[in-house]
Design a protein around this motif. Sequence first.
Motif, PDB file in Angstrom:
ATOM      1  N   GLY A 568       0.791  -1.223   0.000  1.00 44.02           N
ATOM      2  CA  GLY A 568       0.000   0.000   0.000  1.00 44.02           C
ATOM      3  C   GLY A 568       0.823   1.272   0.000  1.00 44.02           C
ATOM      4  O   GLY A 568       0.323   2.342   0.362  1.00 44.02           O
ATOM      5  N   VAL A 569       2.082   1.168  -0.433  1.00 39.80           N
ATOM      6  CA  VAL A 569       2.971   2.329  -0.481  1.00 39.80           C
ATOM      7  C   VAL A 569       3.058   2.816  -1.922  1.00 39.80           C
ATOM      8  O   VAL A 569       3.337   2.030  -2.833  1.00 39.80           O
ATOM      9  N   ALA A 570       2.839   4.093  -2.124  1.00 36.16           N
ATOM     10  CA  ALA A 570       2.974   4.665  -3.463  1.00 36.16           C
ATOM     11  C   ALA A 570       4.437   4.651  -3.860  1.00 36.16           C
ATOM     12  O   ALA A 570       5.288   5.191  -3.152  1.00 36.16           O
ATOM     13  N   ALA A 571       4.759   4.008  -4.961  1.00 38.89           N
ATOM     14  CA  ALA A 571       6.135   3.907  -5.436  1.00 38.89           C
ATOM     15  C   ALA A 571       6.175   4.269  -6.909  1.00 38.89           C
ATOM     16  O   ALA A 571       5.381   3.779  -7.701  1.00 38.89           O
ATOM     17  N   GLY A 572       7.086   5.113  -7.249  1.00 37.74           N
ATOM     18  CA  GLY A 572       7.222   5.561  -8.627  1.00 37.74           C
ATOM     19  C   GLY A 572       7.549   7.033  -8.629  1.00 37.74           C
ATOM     20  O   GLY A 572       7.055   7.797  -7.796  1.00 37.74           O
ATOM     21  N   GLY A 573       8.412   7.430  -9.485  1.00 33.94           N
ATOM     22  CA  GLY A 573       8.813   8.829  -9.547  1.00 33.94           C
ATOM     23  C   GLY A 573       9.752   9.025 -10.710  1.00 33.94           C
ATOM     24  O   GLY A 573       9.973   8.122 -11.511  1.00 33.94           O
ATOM     25  N   VAL A 574      10.301  10.203 -10.797  1.00 33.97           N
ATOM     26  CA  VAL A 574      11.229  10.526 -11.869  1.00 33.97           C
ATOM     27  C   VAL A 574      12.640  10.210 -11.382  1.00 33.97           C
ATOM     28  O   VAL A 574      13.093  10.786 -10.377  1.00 33.97           O
ATOM     29  N   PRO A 575      13.366   9.306 -12.035  1.00 33.42           N
ATOM     30  CA  PRO A 575      14.731   9.003 -11.607  1.00 33.42           C
ATOM     31  C   PRO A 575      15.588  10.264 -11.558  1.00 33.42           C
ATOM     32  O   PRO A 575      15.626  11.037 -12.507  1.00 33.42           O
ATOM     33  N   GLY A 576      16.233  10.468 -10.433  1.00 36.94           N
ATOM     34  CA  GLY A 576      17.099  11.626 -10.284  1.00 36.94           C
ATOM     35  C   GLY A 576      16.403  12.856  -9.732  1.00 36.94           C
ATOM     36  O   GLY A 576      17.054  13.881  -9.491  1.00 36.94           O
ATOM     37  N   VAL A 577      15.101  12.792  -9.538  1.00 36.98           N
ATOM     38  CA  VAL A 577      14.371  13.898  -8.918  1.00 36.98           C
ATOM     39  C   VAL A 577      13.969  13.437  -7.513  1.00 36.98           C
ATOM     40  O   VAL A 577      13.172  12.516  -7.351  1.00 36.98           O
ATOM     41  N   GLU A 578      14.539  14.058  -6.529  1.00 41.08           N
ATOM     42  CA  GLU A 578      14.348  13.668  -5.130  1.00 41.08           C
ATOM     43  C   GLU A 578      13.208  14.481  -4.526  1.00 41.08           C
ATOM     44  O   GLU A 578      13.236  15.713  -4.550  1.00 41.08           O
ATOM     45  N   VAL A 579      12.210  13.782  -3.998  1.00 39.22           N
ATOM     46  CA  VAL A 579      11.065  14.441  -3.371  1.00 39.22           C
ATOM     47  C   VAL A 579      10.901  13.880  -1.966  1.00 39.22           C
ATOM     48  O   VAL A 579      10.740  12.671  -1.787  1.00 39.22           O
ATOM     49  N   VAL A 580      10.969  14.743  -0.976  1.00 36.38           N
ATOM     50  CA  VAL A 580      10.776  14.349   0.416  1.00 36.38           C
ATOM     51  C   VAL A 580       9.605  15.139   0.972  1.00 36.38           C
ATOM     52  O   VAL A 580       9.592  16.380   0.897  1.00 36.38           O
ATOM     53  N   ARG A 581       8.627  14.438   1.506  1.00 36.01           N
ATOM     54  CA  ARG A 581       7.440  15.080   2.071  1.00 36.01           C
ATOM     55  C   ARG A 581       7.512  15.026   3.590  1.00 36.01           C
ATOM     56  O   ARG A 581       7.855  13.996   4.168  1.00 36.01           O
ATOM     57  N   ARG A 582       7.182  16.150   4.205  1.00 38.85           N
ATOM     58  CA  ARG A 582       7.211  16.235   5.655  1.00 38.85           C
ATOM     59  C   ARG A 582       5.840  16.643   6.173  1.00 38.85           C
ATOM     60  O   ARG A 582       5.008  17.178   5.441  1.00 38.85           O
ATOM     61  N   GLY A 583       5.625  16.348   7.447  1.00 35.20           N
ATOM     62  CA  GLY A 583       4.320  16.558   8.050  1.00 35.20           C
ATOM     63  C   GLY A 583       3.785  17.961   7.865  1.00 35.20           C
ATOM     64  O   GLY A 583       4.537  18.934   7.874  1.00 35.20           O
ATOM     65  N   GLY A 584       2.456  18.053   7.657  1.00 34.97           N
ATOM     66  CA  GLY A 584       1.813  19.336   7.465  1.00 34.97           C
ATOM     67  C   GLY A 584       1.770  19.803   6.035  1.00 34.97           C
ATOM     68  O   GLY A 584       1.228  20.871   5.744  1.00 34.97           O
ATOM     69  N   GLY A 585       2.358  19.007   5.107  1.00 32.41           N
ATOM     70  CA  GLY A 585       2.302  19.362   3.696  1.00 32.41           C
ATOM     71  C   GLY A 585       3.565  19.969   3.123  1.00 32.41           C
ATOM     72  O   GLY A 585       3.574  20.433   1.977  1.00 32.41           O
ATOM     73  N   TRP A 586       4.661  19.987   3.872  1.00 33.29           N
ATOM     74  CA  TRP A 586       5.927  20.492   3.356  1.00 33.29           C
ATOM     75  C   TRP A 586       6.492  19.543   2.291  1.00 33.29           C
ATOM     76  O   TRP A 586       6.407  18.315   2.435  1.00 33.29           O
ATOM     77  N   VAL A 587       7.080  20.104   1.245  1.00 35.04           N
ATOM     78  CA  VAL A 587       7.664  19.304   0.175  1.00 35.04           C
ATOM     79  C   VAL A 587       9.042  19.866  -0.177  1.00 35.04           C
ATOM     80  O   VAL A 587       9.182  21.056  -0.490  1.00 35.04           O
ATOM     81  N   PHE A 588      10.056  19.010  -0.128  1.00 28.56           N
ATOM     82  CA  PHE A 588      11.382  19.335  -0.653  1.00 28.56           C
ATOM     83  C   PHE A 588      11.516  18.641  -2.003  1.00 28.56           C
ATOM     84  O   PHE A 588      11.317  17.418  -2.091  1.00 28.56           O
ATOM     85  N   ALA A 589      11.837  19.384  -3.039  1.00 32.54           N
ATOM     86  CA  ALA A 589      11.991  18.820  -4.383  1.00 32.54           C
ATOM     87  C   ALA A 589      13.342  19.246  -4.944  1.00 32.54           C
ATOM     88  O   ALA A 589      13.641  20.446  -5.017  1.00 32.54           O
ATOM     89  N   LEU A 590      14.152  18.269  -5.327  1.00 36.88           N
ATOM     90  CA  LEU A 590      15.514  18.521  -5.796  1.00 36.88           C
ATOM     91  C   LEU A 590      15.722  17.802  -7.122  1.00 36.88           C
ATOM     92  O   LEU A 590      15.593  16.574  -7.194  1.00 36.88           O
ATOM     93  N   ASN A 591      16.029  18.539  -8.154  1.00 42.98           N
ATOM     94  CA  ASN A 591      16.242  17.966  -9.477  1.00 42.98           C
ATOM     95  C   ASN A 591      17.743  17.771  -9.690  1.00 42.98           C
ATOM     96  O   ASN A 591      18.486  18.721  -9.933  1.00 42.98           O
ATOM     97  N   HIS A 592      18.183  16.525  -9.602  1.00 42.06           N
ATOM     98  CA  HIS A 592      19.607  16.213  -9.754  1.00 42.06           C
ATOM     99  C   HIS A 592      19.969  15.871 -11.199  1.00 42.06           C
ATOM    100  O   HIS A 592      21.086  15.386 -11.450  1.00 42.06           O
ATOM    101  N   THR A 593      19.052  16.092 -12.128  1.00 45.09           N
ATOM    102  CA  THR A 593      19.299  15.733 -13.527  1.00 45.09           C
ATOM    103  C   THR A 593      19.615  16.971 -14.355  1.00 45.09           C
ATOM    104  O   THR A 593      19.536  18.105 -13.883  1.00 45.09           O
TER     105      THR A 593
END
Length: 640
Positions: A568-593
């Motif tokens: 039941g874990v959502a898995a899938g994303g853009v290789p090389g694009v790092e997305v970390v979600r934190r409580g309350g709706g914070w999103v860190f998005a880093l494009n390493h490509t």
Amino acid sequence: MRWPKGVSGLCYGGDYNPEQWFEDVWREDVELMRRAGVNLVNVGVFAWSRLEPEEGHYTFGWLDRVLDLLADGGVKVALATPTASPPPWFSLAYPDALPVRGDGTRLLHGSRDTYCASAPAYRAACRRIAGALAERYAGHPALALWHVHNEYGTVCHCDHAAAAFRGWLRKEYGGLDALNDAWVSAFWSQHYSAWEQIFPPRATQYLPNPGQLLDFRRFWSDELLSAYVEQRDLLREATPDVPITTNYVIGGWVPVDHARWAREVDLVAIDHYPTDAGLGAEEQTAFGADLARSWAGGKPWLLMETAPNLVYTPERMHAKEPGRMIRHSLSHVARGSRGAMFFQWRAPRGGAERYHSALVPHAGPDSRVYREAVRLGDCLSRLTEVDGAPIEASVAIAWDAASWWALQAPGMPMEVDYAAEVQAAHRALWRAGVTTDLVALTDPLPHRLLVLPAHYLLSDDAAAAIRAYVAGGGHLVATYLSGVADEHGRIRLGGYPGALRDVLGVRVEEFQPSPDGWAELVRLAGASQVRPGVTRHGYGAGVAWYISARLDDGAYQDVLTEAARGAGVAAGGVPGVEVVRRGGGWVFALNHTDQAHEIPAEGVDVLTGVAVTGVLTLPAGAYAVLRPTPDLAERRAERA
């Protein structure tokens, strides 16, 4: 967790070595720190010979002036005890405190870490210099944190170490019967009938006893911890309001169980230096940050050291491309670090690490690196709000220092790097867009999926915890060499993986390593084959997967992605694009490509002020930190 006293916002700075420079440079340094937004620096890490040029004679005047300058400039100090690098006079006066290798070679002064932590003279000298620093600087306005020692990890095999090892074994086992049983000492006539017969694992004719090797690593972890605690307690008595820590270093040579040490520090702090020039550096950065968060028990921690503008690969130094230093720093912050600290502030004119990177390079402040350091300081100053928001992770990977040490012993069927096995699992999930926790099996396991890569040692209690986890509805992926031995390294009989056969529904009759990799002769005992080398088994309300062959990265990612989705874990994303979600709706998005990408996201980028509704477009090499808008926060609260 206690935060550096008087530091507001995230920590930013690094190791500062004023003893290497003239006083006019000190004044320039403070002005450059202010311009970059630096608010914390480590001082005195390797300054023992300047602080105590001869035994019992202290020269604190220069350090007084440095700390006063920093305090006046608004920069706080993590004041170090310099005990990782004894001065030349100490080595000459106490030659028995110099470290001895396993082959009997006594190392001489000329580098750092030339000491034996079991030598009484060394421990006494450490207490004296730590006490002198505490007495002099207890009330200094710059003092925010005590930084004890540096990168504990030095091992010694001398007679002092032998005596301490025997004492540790007596306490651990109580008697020789228990020790002989744990080490299976009947093999090769190694039965011990007196404690004096036991030595550190020094050079010997053929293969050493694996139980002895494992316990020697455990002993050194505890011995180094006791050396840390001695200094910590002196400092705490003098300054009860100032937190105390040491910087963890990660490597196969390090005999430190950092998870156990975490109970003894006020703040978990790590050093992290990626070794891959390509995308592997970003994967290693995420792994190191997640591992630090696990040692901190999910609480905030601190990146104490990393390299500003170079990646140190085994072959050469690789310059970080523009923006990469900031992305690496934000990756650490996204995964729980309360800032980014670097080794070092100013590049030295000479010495063994004269080409180590620095925020102020040899070129000086008129340089790309320093200008990027100023931009990083601006970024970090905007992220105070995110502090404390929990990292969202529903997958866990088990981490066990003792399994790492046990798999390093000679005589294994094939050389297996435990850390590389764990990192392979983490890398596969990182590429699949899944944020993971690293955990000990003694931790609570609220996660939907647990991965056990080469978890060689497994106690009865740990095995029972895994059974309960899966039976209660958890999903498990275990790889080869998991559960093969008990906590002493004794093989569990009846077929591999001994402690987990029932959960996994398999029985492995033999290992079949080859030049092409690892494989096993697997008999199904309730499990079904999913693909070559991979089985799946229902156990209670949960599911257990077993990977009996070494898979390439692509196949490993496919298996873990399928297992995650099944849990039941959502898995899938853009290789090389790092997305970390934190409580309350914070999103860190880093494009390493090197290409632009879009990700689904909402919020306001605190770094630019730009609002994002639905889709965030990230140009090549770009990064964003999204703060949730009030309506988004309300919707998330309603769903919760």
